[in-house]
Design a protein around this motif. Structure first.
Motif, PDB file in Angstrom:
ATOM      1  N   ALA A  26     -32.384-103.404  45.400  1.00 19.77           N
ATOM      2  CA  ALA A  26     -32.993-103.803  46.674  1.00 19.77           C
ATOM      3  C   ALA A  26     -32.355-103.041  47.832  1.00 19.77           C
ATOM      4  O   ALA A  26     -33.063-102.552  48.721  1.00 19.77           O
ATOM      5  N   TYR A  36     -36.936-110.914  48.691  1.00 19.32           N
ATOM      6  CA  TYR A  36     -36.257-111.089  47.408  1.00 19.32           C
ATOM      7  C   TYR A  36     -35.117-112.089  47.535  1.00 19.32           C
ATOM      8  O   TYR A  36     -34.672-112.402  48.630  1.00 19.32           O
ATOM      9  N   HIS A  45     -34.782-111.297  42.276  1.00 25.33           N
ATOM     10  CA  HIS A  45     -36.209-111.388  41.948  1.00 25.33           C
ATOM     11  C   HIS A  45     -37.021-111.357  43.236  1.00 25.33           C
ATOM     12  O   HIS A  45     -36.530-111.717  44.308  1.00 25.33           O
ATOM     13  N   MET A  46     -38.235-110.898  43.101  1.00 25.24           N
ATOM     14  CA  MET A  46     -39.143-110.928  44.244  1.00 25.24           C
ATOM     15  C   MET A  46     -39.530-112.385  44.469  1.00 25.24           C
ATOM     16  O   MET A  46     -39.912-113.092  43.520  1.00 25.24           O
ATOM     17  N   CYS A  56     -46.264-112.844  44.185  1.00 21.05           N
ATOM     18  CA  CYS A  56     -45.230-112.174  44.963  1.00 21.05           C
ATOM     19  C   CYS A  56     -45.427-112.419  46.456  1.00 21.05           C
ATOM     20  O   CYS A  56     -46.547-112.349  46.975  1.00 21.05           O
TER      21      CYS A  56
END
Length: 101
Positions: A26, A36, A45-46, A56
């Motif tokens: 990221a 995230y 994680h998104m 998302c």
């Protein structure tokens, strides 16, 4: 003649799978923090993808109609690994009743 990217009229993969990746990715890609979160001490994680019905947080629009990724240029490697018409794409499209590519 300009070819239209089928992903801009789909978005099914962004609303089907959990997107987890090594946290440092990221930072390397410049992914904005509001998209995230932590998953484990080393994985992120998104947001929106780590739930029973994933979608998302970076996805806007209606799946199967018109969609857009707010972080397309900074998206993590799992997002980059899905290609139009590959197995993951077809599985996601099928789950939304969309025809294969």
């Amino acid at each position: 003649m300009e070819q239209i990217n089928p992903c801009t009229t789909c978005g099914a993969c962004c609303a089907q799978f959990r997107v987890s990746f090594y946290w440092a990715e990221a930072l390397e890609r410049g992914l904005p923090e509001e998209f995230y979160g932590p998953l484990t001490p080393t994985m992120a994680h998104m947001l929106g993808t780590n739930c029973r019905k994933p979608r998302c947080a970076a996805l806007s629009g209606e799946v199967g109609q018109e969609t857009r990724c707010a972080v397309y240029d900074a998206r993590p490697s799992p997002c980059r690994s899905v290609e139009p018409g590959d197995e993951k794409c077809l599985r996601a499209r099928s789950s939304y009743g969309l025809a294969g590519l």
